[in-house]
Design an enzyme around this catalytic site. Structure first.
Site, mmCIF file in Angstrom:
data_model
loop_
_atom_site.group_PDB
_atom_site.id
_atom_site.type_symbol
_atom_site.label_atom_id
_atom_site.label_comp_id
_atom_site.label_asym_id
_atom_site.label_seq_id
_atom_site.Cartn_x
_atom_site.Cartn_y
_atom_site.Cartn_z
ATOM 1 N N ARG A 29 42.955 -54.444 -76.954
ATOM 2 C CA ARG A 29 42.026 -55.578 -76.915
ATOM 3 C C ARG A 29 41.757 -55.998 -78.343
ATOM 4 O O ARG A 29 41.126 -55.272 -79.111
ATOM 5 C CB ARG A 29 40.731 -55.166 -76.223
ATOM 6 C CG ARG A 29 39.688 -56.280 -76.119
ATOM 7 C CD ARG A 29 40.139 -57.366 -75.167
ATOM 8 N NE ARG A 29 39.011 -58.198 -74.761
ATOM 9 C CZ ARG A 29 39.027 -59.527 -74.801
ATOM 10 N NH1 ARG A 29 40.109 -60.160 -75.268
ATOM 11 N NH2 ARG A 29 37.987 -60.211 -74.371
ATOM 12 N N GLY A 30 42.234 -57.183 -78.717
ATOM 13 C CA GLY A 30 42.197 -57.605 -80.111
ATOM 14 C C GLY A 30 40.833 -57.638 -80.740
ATOM 15 O O GLY A 30 40.637 -57.160 -81.861
ATOM 16 N N GLU A 31 39.828 -58.161 -80.051
ATOM 17 C CA GLU A 31 38.518 -58.316 -80.666
ATOM 18 C C GLU A 31 37.849 -56.967 -80.936
ATOM 19 O O GLU A 31 36.943 -56.862 -81.755
ATOM 20 C CB GLU A 31 37.616 -59.186 -79.790
ATOM 21 C CG GLU A 31 37.239 -58.573 -78.446
ATOM 22 C CD GLU A 31 36.402 -59.528 -77.601
ATOM 23 O OE1 GLU A 31 35.346 -59.080 -77.127
ATOM 24 O OE2 GLU A 31 36.801 -60.699 -77.429
ATOM 25 N N ASP A 32 38.291 -55.902 -80.242
ATOM 26 C CA ASP A 32 37.718 -54.568 -80.463
ATOM 27 C C ASP A 32 38.399 -53.814 -81.595
ATOM 28 O O ASP A 32 37.736 -53.153 -82.403
ATOM 29 C CB ASP A 32 37.834 -53.722 -79.183
ATOM 30 C CG ASP A 32 36.902 -54.211 -78.081
ATOM 31 O OD1 ASP A 32 35.973 -54.967 -78.386
ATOM 32 O OD2 ASP A 32 37.135 -53.823 -76.920
ATOM 33 N N THR A 33 39.730 -53.859 -81.643
ATOM 34 C CA THR A 33 40.452 -52.914 -82.518
ATOM 35 C C THR A 33 41.511 -53.542 -83.397
ATOM 36 O O THR A 33 42.191 -52.827 -84.135
ATOM 37 C CB THR A 33 41.135 -51.823 -81.660
ATOM 38 O OG1 THR A 33 42.158 -52.430 -80.852
ATOM 39 C CG2 THR A 33 40.133 -51.105 -80.778
ATOM 40 N N ARG A 34 41.691 -54.863 -83.352
ATOM 41 C CA ARG A 34 42.795 -55.461 -84.106
ATOM 42 C C ARG A 34 42.748 -55.136 -85.589
ATOM 43 O O ARG A 34 43.771 -54.845 -86.219
ATOM 44 C CB ARG A 34 42.823 -56.972 -83.912
ATOM 45 C CG ARG A 34 43.888 -57.679 -84.797
ATOM 46 C CD ARG A 34 43.940 -59.174 -84.601
ATOM 47 N NE ARG A 34 44.558 -59.485 -83.322
ATOM 48 C CZ ARG A 34 43.922 -60.016 -82.287
ATOM 49 N NH1 ARG A 34 42.626 -60.272 -82.396
ATOM 50 N NH2 ARG A 34 44.544 -60.271 -81.164
ATOM 51 N N GLY A 62 46.979 -68.144 -71.119
ATOM 52 C CA GLY A 62 46.702 -68.212 -69.693
ATOM 53 C C GLY A 62 46.555 -66.834 -69.094
ATOM 54 O O GLY A 62 46.528 -65.832 -69.791
ATOM 55 N N GLU A 96 49.209 -56.846 -68.796
ATOM 56 C CA GLU A 96 50.155 -56.057 -69.592
ATOM 57 C C GLU A 96 50.207 -54.621 -69.076
ATOM 58 O O GLU A 96 51.279 -54.014 -68.948
ATOM 59 C CB GLU A 96 49.750 -56.054 -71.071
ATOM 60 C CG GLU A 96 50.122 -57.296 -71.833
ATOM 61 C CD GLU A 96 49.822 -57.154 -73.319
ATOM 62 O OE1 GLU A 96 49.302 -56.093 -73.730
ATOM 63 O OE2 GLU A 96 50.096 -58.099 -74.071
#
Length: 804
Positions: A29-34, A62, A96
């Site tokens: 999840r990008g906003e958590d761990t990117r 999408g 995914e």
């Protein structure tokens, strides 16, 4: 959506895993761990050459996974799923995960990380995860069947176990995941590499090294072609991830003969202690560094194709060189060397029997095993063909050579005559202007694709039979334009035939005594691109007798000259008669140069593209003009007539400009005893320097890199030795070595030169932030700088942060 995304390096042509485009796929999840855990993990994987897919696309997406992303999942061998607090709120992440768990059912490996989340909440979709699913179920656009697939995938993944990160040091977890991932990848690769008879042989080797002995040396011996290197490489690939450092030194005998043992010492040092970085540095005192550093580490080292006792003594002198748990593997044709070196265990690979030989043929012929014996007659014919004469093989290779275009042929011949075993980047720079419409990078790629050259450990290599073809082609030309053999060079200078066409000349002084360079011959070499006069590494005595005789009227055209290396140049003035606009490297150690300013060069301006300037031990040198902005290395060590840097001349102004507004990494070593005033954080003496960083966001977009400076004094008992500098900024390490072998063959006493060989020197270096990013400096709250210098004493040190 492209597979190459923002912040991701371009993929290699191949991954470790056959049939896989990517070794690893990261699901997160990008906003958590990117920008924290995932970025640290991605960096660690890439450093281990693990080809990793990370989706950094920030655009709105999408609900369905794009075809490109599905393809990336399908073409990945291992998956790492990072569950974080808002993971379940992302439909994209969940989709995914469903695809990933489907691949797991087909035998793919999945690692799971619970990043500040409770594994039970993931399995049961309770707590915050339950709230996320309650929101999904209110969405009328989502089908219950799809939501159930997400739940099933989460339950299955949550039951896998994995890494639960709560209060642990994240760096330690990253190391563990990277190590286990590498072992998983290499294990699969070893299972699919087509090595016939491998399992039994590897099992035997593994049994040899599974001993409680603190340090173990294993010797693999046998005739050429029996598989010594192949099995050593297979074992190395399989177990390297279990060690703190690993190095595979290929072709030790051949490399040491061509480049000297220092080249291999450098490789060993950089592989083990610098993680493969800074491999273009030079070593003169490897024992000082390796004995002190290696004995603290558990290492795996393979010395391949050793043929001389000195190689073993220099690269793996004894068991006490290495830390507990280390394993040293040696391959050789000479079993007696192993006895001499007191190796602990011996192993001789077994030859393939008839069936295994057919299996090997079948694998490379891409046939099924049940058709093996249909190919038995053909295999015997191939065995006969393998015994063809060298002449016939050369004829076959010539057909391949004839298929190259003009520029590719030139690059092939240059590598054969001058650049075998040289760094690929160096060769590319030297050859990049054969033709303005042709790229040397592309030409090297063509030669590699056609198996005429090979790239290994950042160097270019060529089989002996292919190199002989190149030599044969050059020698049979009407006017050979490349000279590398000392007998051919003397014949050329005597007959003076073809002087106008010569493009490259390389003379090893250790093979030539009393050679004379006639002025009229060189004055006509308008096409000369490379001139190298060097002292071979095998010369051990009588060095003062090895030099090139030239007279006062000697001049050297430099219209297209790109590389000039002249050891012991005997004139006081510079030989170039025009501005060398193409010159990239100027290396004139131990020369009698007086100056290289406008007067001695007759008004010639400094080469505008010069990157490397080495003038070490030019004891009569009085001055150097301002450094061009292109300079990356400048070395005037032991140029005792120059005086010391006062920071108020044109030369010194050009150095200060490089420090305050650097364009690339650089290293400068000149006589001097004072650190420039732009370094505000200084410390007298050899103590460790600590710098408190100004604020938490010091590592921002305006930060360019680190500058360091030290004042060093040669040790009184050995002032003639070149300094070697190891600089450590927290966990970021880089290394610098001054010049080349430092024995002054053309020695004059210091009294004759009017100087003192104990002159202090100033070393300045700049490292851009990109070089340190792998060490995560954004997490630093202070910088602890330490300097270790061989053959010198540190009198003062300083550090400076450089911003735009």
């Amino acid at each position: 959506m492209s597979l190459i995304r923002i912040g991701q390096t371009a993929p290699r042509n191949t991954s470790f895993l056959p049939g896989s485009k990517f070794d690893v796929f990261l699901n997160f999840r990008g906003e958590d761990t990117r920008t924290n855990f995932t970025d640290h993990l991605y960096t660690a994987l890439v450093e281990k050459k693990i080809h990793t897919f990370r989706d950094d696309e920030e655009l709105e997406r999408g609900e369905k996974i794009s075809q490109n992303l599905l393809q990336a999942i399908e073409e990945s061998g291992v998956f790492i799923v990072i569950f974080s607090k808002s993971y379940a709120s992302s439909k994209w992440c969940l989709n995914e995960l469903v695809s990933i768990m489907e691949r797991r059912e087909r035998g793919r490996k999945v690692f799971v990380v619970f990043y500040h989340v409770d594994p039970s909440e993931v399995r049961r979709q309770s707590g915050e995860w339950g709230k996320a699913f309650a929101y999904h179920e209110k969405n009328a656009k989502l089908e219950r069947e799809q939501i159930q697939k997400w739940r099933d995938a989460l339950t299955a993944a949550g039951n896998l176990g994995g890494y639960h990160i709560e209060n642990q040091y994240e760096s330690e977890i990253v190391k563990k995941i990277t190590r286990e991932t590498l072992c998983e990848i290499i294990g699969k690769h070893c299972d699919e590499d087509g090595l016939v008879g491998k399992n039994s042989q590897l099992y035997a080797l593994e049994n040899l090294i599974r001993t409680r002995k603190a340090v173990l040396m294993v010797g693999i011996y046998g005739l050429d072609g029996i598989g010594k290197t192949t099995f050593a490489r297979a074992l190395y690939d399989k177990i390297a991830c279990q060690f703190e450092g690993a190095s595979f030194l290929e072709n030790v005998g051949e490399v040491s003969k061509k480049s000297g043992l220092y080249c291999l010492q450098k490789r060993l040092f950089c592989d083990i202690l610098l993680g493969g970085e800074n491999q273009e540095t030079t070593f003169h005192s490897i024992d000082y560094w390796l004995k002190d550093k290696l004995r603290r580490k558990k290492v795996l080292i393979v010395l391949d194709d050793v043929n001389d006792m000195k190689q073993l003594q220099t690269l793996a002198g004894g068991h006490d060189w290495f830390g507990r748990g280390s394993r040293i593997i040696i391959t050789t044709k000479n079993k007696h060397l192993l006895f001499q070196h007191r190796v602990d265990e011996f192993y001789e690979p077994k030859e393939l029997d008839s069936r295994e030989a057919l299996q090997l043929f079948s694998y490379h012929a891409n046939t099924k095993e049940d058709s093996l014996y249909d190919f038995y007659p053909l295999s015997k014919q191939l065995e006969s063909l393998a015994r063809e004469s060298v002449r016939e093989n050369l004829n076959i290779l010539r057909v391949c050579y004839n298929g190259l275009n003009h520029q590719e042929k030139n690059i092939f011949l240059d590598v054969a005559c001058f650049f075998k075993g040289e760094y690929k980047d160096f060769v590319t720079k030297m050859l990049d202007r054969h033709d303005q419409y042709f790229s040397a990078t592309e030409g090297i790629k063509v030669l590699t694709d056609r198996c005429l050259i090979a790239a290994s450990e950042r160097k270019l290599w060529m089989q002996n039979i292919i190199q002989k073809l190149g030599w044969q082609i050059v020698r049979k030309a009407r006017n050979p334009n490349r000279c590398w053999d000392h007998m051919d060079i003397q014949r050329f200078l005597r007959t003076r035939m073809g002087m106008y066409e010569v493009e490259g000349l390389s003379l090893d002084l250790s093979e030539s005594k009393d050679i004379h360079f006639p002025a009229e011959v060189f004055a006509n070499m308008a096409e000369l691109k490379m001139l190298k006069v060097f002292l071979g590494c095998d010369l051990v005595e009588g060095k003062e007798n090895y030099q090139v005789k030239i007279y006062e009227n000697f001049r050297l055209p430099c219209f297209v000259l790109r590389y000039l290396h002249w050891h012991g140049y005997q004139l006081e003035f510079f030989p170039l008669i025009y501005t060398a606009k193409e010159l990239l490297e100027l290396n004139m150690p131990f020369s009698r140069l007086n100056q290289i300013n406008g007067n001695m060069m007759r008004g010639i301006s400094p080469p505008p593209n010069l990157r490397i300037l080495h003038l070490g031990h030019c004891k009569k040198l009085q001055g150097i003009p301002m450094l061009p902005s292109s300079i990356q290395q400048a070395d005037a060590y032991n140029c005792i007539y120059m005086g010391t840097l006062s920071w108020n001349t044109q030369l010194e102004a050009s150095i200060l400009e490089r420090i305050q507004a650097p364009k690339s990494e650089f290293s400068i070593l000149f006589p001097g005893n004072r650190i420039p005033d732009c370094f505000t954080h200084k410390l007298a003496g050899p103590s460790v320097l600590t710098m408190e960083l100004p604020n938490p966001d010091w590592y921002n977009d305006d930060f360019l890199g680190f500058s360091v400076c030290i004042v060093l004094a040669p040790q009184a008992e050995r002032p003639q030795l070149n300094p070697e500098i190891l600089c450590e900024l927290n966990n970021f390490t880089f290394f610098y070595s001054c010049g080349e072998d430092n024995v002054d063959e053309f020695a004059e006493s210091d009294q004759e030169c009017g100087g003192n060989s104990g002159t202090d020197h100033v070393w300045l270096a700049y490292q851009p932030r990109a070089r340190a990013d792998r060490c995560r400096p954004q997490e630093w709250n202070q910088i602890t700088a330490s300097f270790e210098v061989f053959a010198c004493e540190v009198k003062e040190c300083a550090i400076r942060l450089t911003y735009k």
